[in-house]
Write a protein that holds these residues in place. Structure first.
Motif, short mmCIF file in Angstrom:
data_model
loop_
_atom_site.label_atom_id
_atom_site.label_comp_id
_atom_site.label_asym_id
_atom_site.label_seq_id
_atom_site.Cartn_x
_atom_site.Cartn_y
_atom_site.Cartn_z
N TYR A 22 0.85 -1.07 0.11
CA TYR A 22 -0.13 -0.05 0.05
C TYR A 22 0.84 1.13 0.09
O TYR A 22 0.80 2.25 -0.78
CB TYR A 22 -0.75 -0.17 1.17
N THR A 23 1.68 1.13 0.77
CA THR A 23 2.84 2.44 0.87
C THR A 23 3.70 2.80 -0.53
O THR A 23 3.83 3.59 -0.77
CB THR A 23 3.53 2.52 2.22
N THR A 24 3.77 1.56 -1.17
CA THR A 24 4.54 1.56 -2.49
C THR A 24 3.68 2.45 -3.34
O THR A 24 4.00 3.40 -4.12
CB THR A 24 4.99 0.43 -3.00
N ILE A 25 2.29 2.35 -3.13
CA ILE A 25 1.24 2.82 -4.39
C ILE A 25 1.50 4.50 -3.83
O ILE A 25 1.32 5.40 -4.62
CB ILE A 25 -0.02 2.41 -4.13
N ARG A 26 1.35 4.51 -2.67
CA ARG A 26 1.34 6.00 -2.01
C ARG A 26 2.49 6.88 -2.53
O ARG A 26 2.49 7.91 -2.95
CB ARG A 26 1.22 5.92 -0.56
N LEU A 27 3.65 6.07 -2.35
CA LEU A 27 5.11 6.58 -2.80
C LEU A 27 5.02 6.76 -4.17
O LEU A 27 5.48 7.98 -4.80
CB LEU A 27 6.12 5.89 -2.50
N TRP A 28 4.42 6.12 -5.03
CA TRP A 28 4.56 6.13 -6.62
C TRP A 28 3.32 7.43 -6.95
O TRP A 28 3.86 8.26 -7.75
CB TRP A 28 4.25 4.92 -7.42
N THR A 29 2.49 7.30 -6.07
CA THR A 29 1.53 8.57 -6.69
C THR A 29 2.11 9.91 -6.31
O THR A 29 2.09 10.99 -7.04
CB THR A 29 0.15 8.31 -5.88
N SER A 30 2.78 9.84 -5.05
CA SER A 30 3.39 11.13 -4.80
C SER A 30 4.54 11.25 -5.70
O SER A 30 4.83 12.81 -5.76
CB SER A 30 4.06 11.22 -3.34
N GLY A 32 4.46 10.95 -8.76
CA GLY A 32 3.87 11.37 -10.36
C GLY A 32 3.90 10.24 -11.14
O GLY A 32 3.49 10.43 -12.35
N TYR A 33 4.22 8.81 -10.84
CA TYR A 33 4.18 7.76 -11.56
C TYR A 33 2.74 7.45 -12.54
O TYR A 33 2.75 6.89 -13.67
CB TYR A 33 4.42 6.41 -11.00
N PHE A 34 1.64 7.71 -11.64
CA PHE A 34 0.22 7.73 -12.22
C PHE A 34 -0.61 8.62 -11.74
O PHE A 34 -0.39 8.66 -10.61
CB PHE A 34 -0.36 6.40 -12.47
N PRO A 35 -1.54 9.11 -12.43
CA PRO A 35 -2.60 10.13 -11.66
C PRO A 35 -3.39 9.41 -10.72
O PRO A 35 -3.75 8.06 -10.93
CB PRO A 35 -3.32 10.73 -12.95
N TYR A 36 -3.89 10.17 -9.72
CA TYR A 36 -4.92 9.96 -8.89
C TYR A 36 -5.90 10.79 -8.72
O TYR A 36 -5.71 11.93 -9.09
CB TYR A 36 -4.41 9.25 -7.62
N TYR A 37 -7.14 10.61 -8.31
CA TYR A 37 -8.07 11.53 -8.09
C TYR A 37 -8.62 11.61 -6.54
O TYR A 37 -8.96 10.47 -6.05
CB TYR A 37 -9.31 11.12 -8.93
N ARG A 38 -8.42 12.63 -6.08
CA ARG A 38 -9.08 12.85 -4.59
C ARG A 38 -10.55 13.13 -4.70
O ARG A 38 -10.91 14.22 -5.10
CB ARG A 38 -7.97 13.79 -3.77
N THR A 46 -10.96 10.33 -0.04
CA THR A 46 -10.53 9.38 -0.41
C THR A 46 -9.64 9.32 -1.77
O THR A 46 -10.08 10.16 -2.46
CB THR A 46 -11.66 8.05 -0.56
N ILE A 47 -8.89 8.42 -2.14
CA ILE A 47 -8.07 8.61 -3.24
C ILE A 47 -8.51 7.38 -4.30
O ILE A 47 -8.75 6.10 -3.81
CB ILE A 47 -6.56 8.31 -2.98
N ARG A 48 -8.80 7.59 -5.47
CA ARG A 48 -9.08 6.50 -6.61
C ARG A 48 -8.38 6.71 -7.70
O ARG A 48 -7.62 7.95 -8.01
CB ARG A 48 -10.55 6.48 -6.89
N PHE A 49 -8.14 5.44 -8.22
CA PHE A 49 -7.36 5.76 -9.63
C PHE A 49 -8.38 5.02 -10.74
O PHE A 49 -9.01 4.10 -10.55
CB PHE A 49 -6.25 4.55 -9.53
#
Length: 82
Positions: A22-30, A32-38, A46-49
């Motif tokens: 889970y923390t890897t995904i948070r790191l990758w989003t921070s 900018g590896y892939f966009p997310y939507y808050r 909540t964050i969604r992809f």
């Protein structure tokens, strides 16, 4: 049903699909590896992809498209070997 048949995915779903933490995904989003939507404000947000963004990330990784994370990992490996 395949998880990627859903349009929107949670952080946990993406982590499970990619077989990373889970923390890897948070790191990758921070990074900018892939966009997310808050969705929402404050503590209730909540964050969604989008599944298409995750598929694009996978495809780019498979084809050897360079990104900052891969460049940094390669540099660390070179630095540690000498």
């Amino acid at each position: 049903m395949n998880i990627l048949d859903q349009k929107w995915l949670s952080t946990k779903q993406v982590a499970n699909y990619l077989q990373v933490g889970y923390t890897t995904i948070r790191l990758w989003t921070s990074k900018g590896y892939f966009p997310y939507y808050r969705l929402g404000d404050g503590e209730k947000s909540t964050i969604r992809f989008k599944n298409t963004d995750i598929l694009e990330f996978i495809e780019n990784s498979r084809t050897g498209v360079k990104n900052d994370w891969m460049d940094n990992q390669n540099q660390k490996n070179r630095d540690s070997t000498g």
